[in-house]
Scaffold this active site. Structure first.
Site, PDB file in Angstrom:
ATOM      1  N   ASN A   7     -14.318  -4.577   1.875  1.00 10.58           N
ATOM      2  CA  ASN A   7     -13.058  -4.455   1.638  1.00 10.58           C
ATOM      3  C   ASN A   7     -12.309  -4.418   3.178  1.00 10.58           C
ATOM      4  O   ASN A   7     -12.389  -3.350   3.814  1.00 10.58           O
ATOM      5  CB  ASN A   7     -12.814  -3.177   1.024  1.00 10.58           C
ATOM      6  CG  ASN A   7     -11.529  -2.535   0.589  1.00 10.58           C
ATOM      7  OD1 ASN A   7     -10.652  -3.320   0.941  1.00 10.58           O
ATOM      8  ND2 ASN A   7     -11.169  -1.528  -0.064  1.00 10.58           N
ATOM      9  N   HIS A 183      -4.052  -1.679  -7.360  1.00  7.27           N
ATOM     10  CA  HIS A 183      -5.071  -0.581  -7.795  1.00  7.27           C
ATOM     11  C   HIS A 183      -5.680  -1.234  -9.137  1.00  7.27           C
ATOM     12  O   HIS A 183      -6.219  -0.224  -9.716  1.00  7.27           O
ATOM     13  CB  HIS A 183      -4.425   0.797  -7.995  1.00  7.27           C
ATOM     14  CG  HIS A 183      -3.993   1.397  -6.828  1.00  7.27           C
ATOM     15  ND1 HIS A 183      -2.945   2.235  -6.599  1.00  7.27           N
ATOM     16  CD2 HIS A 183      -4.701   1.690  -5.533  1.00  7.27           C
ATOM     17  CE1 HIS A 183      -2.751   2.817  -5.410  1.00  7.27           C
ATOM     18  NE2 HIS A 183      -3.944   2.292  -4.769  1.00  7.27           N
ATOM     19  N   ARG A 245       4.426   6.358   1.724  1.00  9.64           N
ATOM     20  CA  ARG A 245       5.591   5.605   1.223  1.00  9.64           C
ATOM     21  C   ARG A 245       6.410   6.297   0.313  1.00  9.64           C
ATOM     22  O   ARG A 245       6.043   7.112  -0.276  1.00  9.64           O
ATOM     23  CB  ARG A 245       4.656   4.484   0.412  1.00  9.64           C
ATOM     24  CG  ARG A 245       3.858   3.519   1.166  1.00  9.64           C
ATOM     25  CD  ARG A 245       3.164   2.265   0.174  1.00  9.64           C
ATOM     26  NE  ARG A 245       1.742   2.195   0.800  1.00  9.64           N
ATOM     27  CZ  ARG A 245       0.735   2.190   0.162  1.00  9.64           C
ATOM     28  NH1 ARG A 245       0.741   1.899  -1.145  1.00  9.64           N
ATOM     29  NH2 ARG A 245      -0.209   1.723   0.899  1.00  9.64           N
ATOM     30  N   GLU A 390     -14.001   1.621  -7.139  1.00 10.47           N
ATOM     31  CA  GLU A 390     -13.776   0.230  -7.028  1.00 10.47           C
ATOM     32  C   GLU A 390     -14.907  -0.677  -6.603  1.00 10.47           C
ATOM     33  O   GLU A 390     -15.040  -1.676  -7.037  1.00 10.47           O
ATOM     34  CB  GLU A 390     -12.570   0.375  -6.150  1.00 10.47           C
ATOM     35  CG  GLU A 390     -11.249   0.771  -6.615  1.00 10.47           C
ATOM     36  CD  GLU A 390     -10.234   1.243  -5.662  1.00 10.47           C
ATOM     37  OE1 GLU A 390     -10.052   2.215  -5.117  1.00 10.47           O
ATOM     38  OE2 GLU A 390      -9.042   0.333  -5.798  1.00 10.47           O
TER      39      GLU A 390
END
Ligand code: AMP
Length: 406
Positions: A7, A183, A245, A390
């Site tokens: 990743n 996601h 964010r 993940e």
């Protein structure tokens, strides 16, 4: 079969090494991360055999260099788990943006890599690093497959009604401007786990809202295993309030601030991405543990940040209950969703009008790392906490695409 999951960020590289047996069961052999790639003070933090932790310092100029250091750690004489790159059967890569080209994971052939390259401008911060990492793997060992698992792919089942923005249609046809969502690997994994759980509990339908709440946060509406809507958009800036964010704001704010401060669009977007969210409101931190501690000590802005965050998640749950025509389950996952009983309580407070009622005691006493139900018995909507994984989903996709045991 040994699969290395990668990743890559612009200056970081997280990895996990999986061993799959012939029956499809797996074991994590090792994991770690490379930090500050291309910057001063780069290092690898690695967990090897028996959980032994090592740190390798030294200049790491780019992703090829980083990967060489990762292999040095994986083959370390004291805590190594493999003898060399020859032991790896496939690489599985997390790729940020699949655009409209990829609705599922693929083997990254030259043709697929060309398509990925055309999507760089949809994810200019992450895509170059993702693709540099694939190139580094090809250089290191050219004869094994690289699999791309896209963050956007799970959301490709959204209807056009759900993904279109109400802007001139030519923005969509000419520039691919639309909602994509992110996601996806996490939403897919936890909604799948929840659907299995609901089926065993005798539920006939599967209308699930998955709340991935962490540093980055998003919500998805999932019906019978397919994503119907999600809160992130063309980029991961849209939707929920996040660590740094802003999430949803009136786009006119950008020009307004520019007139007041003289900052450029790109400077303001940096503020919206990196200095907003719960950090912006609280002024304390982007980390929910720090903000919770400050709120508990009486910091009013920290308390406000937590309540604004919870309020936005709640609004999306209500909106997706309408999208799905009712709910069977709400799922919490991600660092905040899995670990913060306080945030789960804030979000689900006063939602009994739509069948969501928390079992306070169960919420506070869940075991870590396993699926837990925290709804009051007999309520229409199950509330579940499901740890996301993940890297495991990427490893499994890679395992399946390269044809199982090798
Ligand atoms: P993630 O991006 O999914 O790794 O989530 C990171 C966020 O989870 C950080 O803001 C952490 O503060 C938050 N987090 C982790 N553990 C807890 C906890 N026990 N209580 C509150 N927040 C937590």
């Amino acid at each position: 079969m040994t699969i290395l999951v990668l990743n890559a960020g612009s200056s970081s590289l997280k990895y996990q090494l999986f061993a799959f047996k012939a029956d499809g069961t797996h074991e994590v052999l090792s994991k770690g991360g490379v930090e500050r790639i291309g910057l001063a003070g780069s290092f690898v933090a690695h967990k090897g055999r028996g959980g032994a932790e090592i740190r390798i310092d030294g200049d790491i100029a780019g992703h090829t260099d980083a990967l060489k250091k990762v292999f040095a750690a994986l083959c370390d004489k004291d805590c190594g788990v493999i003898s060399g790159v020859g032991d790896i059967s496939a690489f599985g890569h997390r790729i940020l943006h699949g655009g409209e080209d990829f609705s599922s994971s693929v083997i990254l052939t030259e043709e697929n890599l060309e398509k990925c390259a055309k999507n760089i401008d949809l994810g200019p911060l992450h895509m170059p690093a993702n693709l540099a990492c694939v190139e580094a793997c090809k250089k290191l060992k050219s004869d094994i497959p690289n699999v791309g698992v896209f963050d956007t792919a799970f959301h490709s089942t959204m209807s056009k009604t759900a993904y279109m923005y109400a802007v001139p249609y030519s923005y969509y046809t000419d520039y691919k401007i639309r909602r994509y969502g992110f996601h996806g690997t996490s939403h897919r994994y936890v909604s799948g786990q929840a659907a299995d759980y609901l089926k065993k509990a005798g539920c006939k339908t599967s209308r699930i809202v998955t709340c991935h709440l962490g540093n980055g946060s998003s919500v998805a509406a999932v019906k019978d295993g397919k994503a119907a809507d999600t809160s992130m958009g063309l980029t991961p800036l849209e939707g929920l309030v996040m660590g740094t964010r802003s999430g949803d704001i009136d786009p006119a704010v950008i020009e307004f601030i520019s007139r007041k401060t003289g900052e450029s669009i790109s400077e303001i977007l940096t503020v919206l991405n990196k200095k907003s969210g719960v950090l912006g409101i609280s002024g304390v931190s982007s980390d929910f543990r720090d903000i919770s501690a400050a709120a508990a000590a009486g910091n009013e802005r920290a308390e406000l940040a937590l309540s604004v965050f919870a309020y936005h998640v709640k609004k999306y749950i209500g909106s997706y209950a309408a999208v799905l025509n009712g709910l069977d389950a709400v799922v919490f996952t991600g660092g905040v969703g899995e670990n913060s009983a306080d945030m789960r309580a804030r979000i689900t407070k006063d939602l009994d009008g739509i069948g969501i009622r928390l079992d306070e005691a169960a919420n506070k006493s869940i075991a870590r790392g396993v699926l837990s139900e925290i709804s009051k018995a007999g309520e229409a909507v199950r509330i579940l906490v499901i740890p996301t994984d993940e890297e495991l989903v990427i490893a499994k996709e890679t395992y399946e695409l390269v044809g199982g045991c090798a």
